[in-house]
Scaffold this motif. Structure first.
Motif, PDB file in Angstrom:
ATOM      1  N   LYS A 177      40.487  41.881  50.893  1.00 47.30           N
ATOM      2  CA  LYS A 177      41.507  42.783  51.114  1.00 47.30           C
ATOM      3  C   LYS A 177      42.249  42.715  52.554  1.00 47.30           C
ATOM      4  CE  LYS A 177      39.732  46.081  47.417  1.00 47.30           C
ATOM      5  NZ  LYS A 177      39.217  47.325  47.234  1.00 47.30           N
ATOM      6  N   PRO A 178      43.381  42.244  52.407  1.00 50.45           N
ATOM      7  CA  PRO A 178      43.919  42.261  53.836  1.00 50.45           C
ATOM      8  C   PRO A 178      44.248  43.513  54.552  1.00 50.45           C
ATOM      9  CG  PRO A 178      45.624  41.913  52.226  1.00 50.45           C
ATOM     10  CD  PRO A 178      44.316  41.910  51.376  1.00 50.45           C
ATOM     11  N   PHE A 179      44.230  44.695  53.866  1.00 45.38           N
ATOM     12  CA  PHE A 179      44.323  45.991  54.437  1.00 45.38           C
ATOM     13  C   PHE A 179      43.532  47.172  53.597  1.00 45.38           C
ATOM     14  CE2 PHE A 179      48.338  44.854  52.296  1.00 45.38           C
ATOM     15  CZ  PHE A 179      48.414  46.129  51.529  1.00 45.38           C
ATOM     16  N   LYS A 180      43.457  48.099  54.265  1.00 47.55           N
ATOM     17  CA  LYS A 180      42.981  49.512  53.554  1.00 47.55           C
ATOM     18  C   LYS A 180      43.600  49.718  52.236  1.00 47.55           C
ATOM     19  CE  LYS A 180      39.973  51.244  57.464  1.00 47.55           C
ATOM     20  NZ  LYS A 180      39.818  52.312  58.356  1.00 47.55           N
ATOM     21  N   THR A 181      43.012  50.456  51.575  1.00 43.95           N
ATOM     22  CA  THR A 181      44.170  51.148  50.469  1.00 43.95           C
ATOM     23  C   THR A 181      45.132  52.188  51.072  1.00 43.95           C
ATOM     24  OG1 THR A 181      42.129  50.861  48.799  1.00 43.95           O
ATOM     25  CG2 THR A 181      43.898  52.628  48.347  1.00 43.95           C
ATOM     26  N   VAL A 182      46.148  51.923  50.847  1.00 44.43           N
ATOM     27  CA  VAL A 182      47.167  52.951  51.324  1.00 44.43           C
ATOM     28  C   VAL A 182      47.389  53.873  50.484  1.00 44.43           C
ATOM     29  CG1 VAL A 182      49.673  53.041  51.912  1.00 44.43           C
ATOM     30  CG2 VAL A 182      48.334  51.000  52.336  1.00 44.43           C
ATOM     31  N   LYS A 183      47.306  55.285  50.833  1.00 46.68           N
ATOM     32  CA  LYS A 183      47.547  56.450  50.464  1.00 46.68           C
ATOM     33  C   LYS A 183      48.562  57.149  50.726  1.00 46.68           C
ATOM     34  CE  LYS A 183      42.420  57.589  49.909  1.00 46.68           C
ATOM     35  NZ  LYS A 183      41.477  58.619  49.796  1.00 46.68           N
ATOM     36  N   PHE A 184      49.396  57.573  49.608  1.00 49.42           N
ATOM     37  CA  PHE A 184      50.648  58.389  49.723  1.00 49.42           C
ATOM     38  C   PHE A 184      50.753  59.619  48.853  1.00 49.42           C
ATOM     39  CE2 PHE A 184      51.071  54.856  46.694  1.00 49.42           C
ATOM     40  CZ  PHE A 184      51.856  55.732  45.716  1.00 49.42           C
ATOM     41  N   GLY A 185      51.684  60.620  49.111  1.00 57.98           N
ATOM     42  CA  GLY A 185      51.971  61.638  48.272  1.00 57.98           C
ATOM     43  C   GLY A 185      50.661  62.405  47.755  1.00 57.98           C
ATOM     44  N   GLY A 186      49.938  62.253  48.585  1.00 62.32           N
ATOM     45  CA  GLY A 186      48.543  62.990  47.996  1.00 62.32           C
ATOM     46  C   GLY A 186      47.441  62.256  48.163  1.00 62.32           C
ATOM     47  N   LYS A 187      46.070  62.710  47.924  1.00 56.94           N
ATOM     48  CA  LYS A 187      45.149  61.885  47.959  1.00 56.94           C
ATOM     49  C   LYS A 187      44.834  61.077  46.592  1.00 56.94           C
ATOM     50  CE  LYS A 187      42.244  64.934  50.774  1.00 56.94           C
ATOM     51  NZ  LYS A 187      41.066  65.788  50.942  1.00 56.94           N
ATOM     52  N   LYS A 188      45.556  61.366  45.516  1.00 56.73           N
ATOM     53  CA  LYS A 188      45.239  60.621  44.185  1.00 56.73           C
ATOM     54  C   LYS A 188      46.046  59.563  44.134  1.00 56.73           C
ATOM     55  CE  LYS A 188      43.184  64.596  41.669  1.00 56.73           C
ATOM     56  NZ  LYS A 188      43.395  65.389  40.659  1.00 56.73           N
ATOM     57  N   ASN A 189      47.116  59.417  44.863  1.00 60.85           N
ATOM     58  CA  ASN A 189      47.948  58.208  44.848  1.00 60.85           C
ATOM     59  C   ASN A 189      47.726  57.122  45.931  1.00 60.85           C
ATOM     60  OD1 ASN A 189      49.527  59.701  42.981  1.00 60.85           O
ATOM     61  ND2 ASN A 189      51.045  60.514  44.621  1.00 60.85           N
ATOM     62  N   ALA A 190      47.638  55.971  45.477  1.00 58.68           N
ATOM     63  CA  ALA A 190      47.143  54.740  46.380  1.00 58.68           C
ATOM     64  C   ALA A 190      47.540  53.462  46.051  1.00 58.68           C
ATOM     65  CB  ALA A 190      45.711  54.887  46.265  1.00 58.68           C
ATOM     66  N   PHE A 191      47.710  52.524  46.958  1.00 56.30           N
ATOM     67  CA  PHE A 191      48.254  51.183  46.604  1.00 56.30           C
ATOM     68  C   PHE A 191      47.190  50.244  47.266  1.00 56.30           C
ATOM     69  CE2 PHE A 191      50.640  47.232  47.811  1.00 56.30           C
ATOM     70  CZ  PHE A 191      51.025  47.066  46.609  1.00 56.30           C
ATOM     71  N   SER A 192      46.950  49.041  46.600  1.00 61.67           N
ATOM     72  CA  SER A 192      46.142  48.225  47.511  1.00 61.67           C
ATOM     73  C   SER A 192      46.474  46.735  46.778  1.00 61.67           C
ATOM     74  CB  SER A 192      44.531  48.222  47.178  1.00 61.67           C
ATOM     75  OG  SER A 192      44.132  48.417  45.750  1.00 61.67           O
ATOM     76  N   VAL A 193      45.989  45.619  47.734  1.00 62.48           N
ATOM     77  CA  VAL A 193      46.068  44.288  47.424  1.00 62.48           C
ATOM     78  C   VAL A 193      45.043  43.510  47.743  1.00 62.48           C
ATOM     79  CG1 VAL A 193      47.589  42.380  47.861  1.00 62.48           C
ATOM     80  CG2 VAL A 193      48.641  44.507  47.999  1.00 62.48           C
ATOM     81  N   LYS A 194      44.680  42.535  46.747  1.00 62.47           N
ATOM     82  CA  LYS A 194      43.434  41.709  46.948  1.00 62.47           C
ATOM     83  C   LYS A 194      43.820  40.321  46.751  1.00 62.47           C
ATOM     84  CE  LYS A 194      40.240  42.325  43.970  1.00 62.47           C
ATOM     85  NZ  LYS A 194      39.020  43.095  43.268  1.00 62.47           N
ATOM     86  N   PHE A 195      42.989  39.412  47.553  1.00 63.17           N
ATOM     87  CA  PHE A 195      43.304  37.979  47.153  1.00 63.17           C
ATOM     88  C   PHE A 195      41.843  37.634  46.615  1.00 63.17           C
ATOM     89  CE2 PHE A 195      46.358  38.744  50.324  1.00 63.17           C
ATOM     90  CZ  PHE A 195      47.435  38.064  49.957  1.00 63.17           C
ATOM     91  N   GLY A 196      41.718  36.588  45.851  1.00 63.95           N
ATOM     92  CA  GLY A 196      40.440  36.339  45.113  1.00 63.95           C
ATOM     93  C   GLY A 196      40.479  34.688  45.074  1.00 63.95           C
ATOM     94  N   THR A 197      39.526  34.117  45.105  1.00 63.65           N
ATOM     95  CA  THR A 197      39.139  32.676  44.795  1.00 63.65           C
ATOM     96  C   THR A 197      37.842  32.442  44.321  1.00 63.65           C
ATOM     97  OG1 THR A 197      39.182  30.090  45.434  1.00 63.65           O
ATOM     98  CG2 THR A 197      38.404  31.857  46.955  1.00 63.65           C
ATOM     99  N   GLY A 198      37.489  31.286  43.380  1.00 61.61           N
ATOM    100  CA  GLY A 198      36.357  31.084  42.756  1.00 61.61           C
ATOM    101  C   GLY A 198      36.181  29.819  42.181  1.00 61.61           C
ATOM    102  N   TYR A 199      34.858  29.377  41.822  1.00 57.63           N
ATOM    103  CA  TYR A 199      34.484  28.174  41.227  1.00 57.63           C
ATOM    104  C   TYR A 199      33.406  28.638  40.165  1.00 57.63           C
ATOM    105  CZ  TYR A 199      31.752  24.260  39.515  1.00 57.63           C
ATOM    106  OH  TYR A 199      31.152  23.361  39.086  1.00 57.63           O
ATOM    107  N   ALA A 200      33.777  27.977  38.882  1.00 62.80           N
ATOM    108  CA  ALA A 200      32.602  28.243  37.697  1.00 62.80           C
ATOM    109  C   ALA A 200      32.192  27.017  37.127  1.00 62.80           C
ATOM    110  CB  ALA A 200      33.368  28.924  36.787  1.00 62.80           C
TER     111      ALA A 200
END
Length: 325
Positions: free
Chosen positions: A72-95
């Motif tokens: 997660k490049p940055f913390k969850t961004v909250k706006f317009g109250g505690k229940k509204n939020a935005f977040s971004v995540k990058f992922g990679t893996g092998y199976a």
């Protein structure tokens, strides 16, 4: 009490999944156990094991292990109250996956037969059946996901690039050969008089009647010539597949309830064939957050795929467990 409720939901999902089965549809059970570890403030790692059965629960279809990283490049961004939020995540893996391909009717091959004088004296009809076989696969992926929370609803989008290497292997192939002699037309010996058939009609009859059983030839045509049966070894070549998997999810946080319902839809596009849509998956499920560390998941999934991993019309009951620490 909570366990009883979850068991009731599990039974209901099972009945809902099986009630949707139609003739020719398949039903499976997919299970997954995963462990997630926070490495630092923005980075976490996870390890998982999955086990799948299909063919109406009669056969193991897959098992595999996976290892992934999420950032997660940055913390969850909250706006317009505690229940509204935005977040971004990058992922990679092998199976590493071990898949089983079920027995498959490969089709009919029809070839004209000629005598020494070069005159056609009949037809050779080959029916080809591949036995089930196991195949190893190596899979790697990279994805980007975004999540928007508005009140108790959360909408998330994930775009994933996926590469899969199918290792070469071998399988047993049975070839049944029948000779038909008719000076005028391609004909088929049915119950009664012989009647003419086109190649397409003959292929349909052969596929419909024997249903992968060599005994069909004895029962239907009186075929008992041992020279007409040949068991071979067929080589399955190594192949590579590139996909873009787009998933959209919506979940709802029920007030004062540990169970959250969710729905997802995922599209798999074959990048090697011009973004050809080969698979769509629809999922309806529940996440039961027992506490901060333990989560149980239950879902019904419908897969209409026509790719290398599925043949469409698959109904699945998914059960998962995740441990975080």
């Amino acid at each position: 009490m909570r366990f009883r409720k979850f068991t009731l939901l599990l039974s209901s999902a099972f009945l809902a999944a099986t009630s949707q089965l139609r003739a020719g549809d398949d039903f499976g059970l997919w299970t997954e156990v995963s462990v997630e570890k926070s490495l630092c403030k923005h980075l976490s790692a996870d390890f998982g094991y999955d086990f799948r059965t299909e063919q109406n629960l009669d056969a193991i279809s897959r098992n595999g292990v996976s290892l992934g990283l999420s950032y997660k490049p940055f913390k969850t961004v909250k706006f317009g109250g505690k229940k509204n939020a935005f977040s971004v995540k990058f992922g990679t893996g092998y199976a590493f996956l071990r898949d089983r391909n079920p027995q498959e009717f490969k089709g009919i091959k029809i070839k004209e037969n000629y005598n020494k004088e070069g005159e056609r004296n009949g037809w050779n009809v080959d029916s080809i059946i591949d036995h089930g076989y196991w195949r190893n696969k190596h899979r790697a992926w990279f994805d980007v996901s975004a999540k928007l929370t508005l009140g108790r609803f959360s909408l998330s989008v994930r775009e994933r690039y996926q590469f899969t290497l199918y290792k070469s292997t071998q399988c047993v192939r049975d070839r049944y050969r029948q000779r038909y002699r008719d000076e005028n037309d391609l004909s088929f010996p049915g119950y009664g008089p012989w009647y003419p058939l086109t190649e397409e009609r003959l292929a349909e009859e052969m596929a419909k009647l024997h249903e992968f059983q060599g005994a069909y030839y004895e029962e239907y045509t009186g075929y008992d010539d041992p020279k007409g049966f040949e068991r071979q070894t067929d080589n399955k070549a190594e192949k590579r597949r590139h996909y873009l998997r787009s998933r959209f999810a919506l979940d709802y946080n029920i007030p004062r309830c540990p169970v959250d319902p969710f729905v997802t839809v995922e599209f798999s596009n074959n990048l090697s064939e011009g973004m050809n849509l080969e698979k769509t998956r629809y999922t309806v499920g529940l996440d039961w957050k027992i506490n901060k560390q333990h989560t149980l998941s239950l879902a019904y999934l419908y897969d209409d795929g026509q790719d290398d991993d599925s043949n469409g019309n698959l109904h699945v009951l998914e059960v998962g467990y995740k441990f975080k620490f």
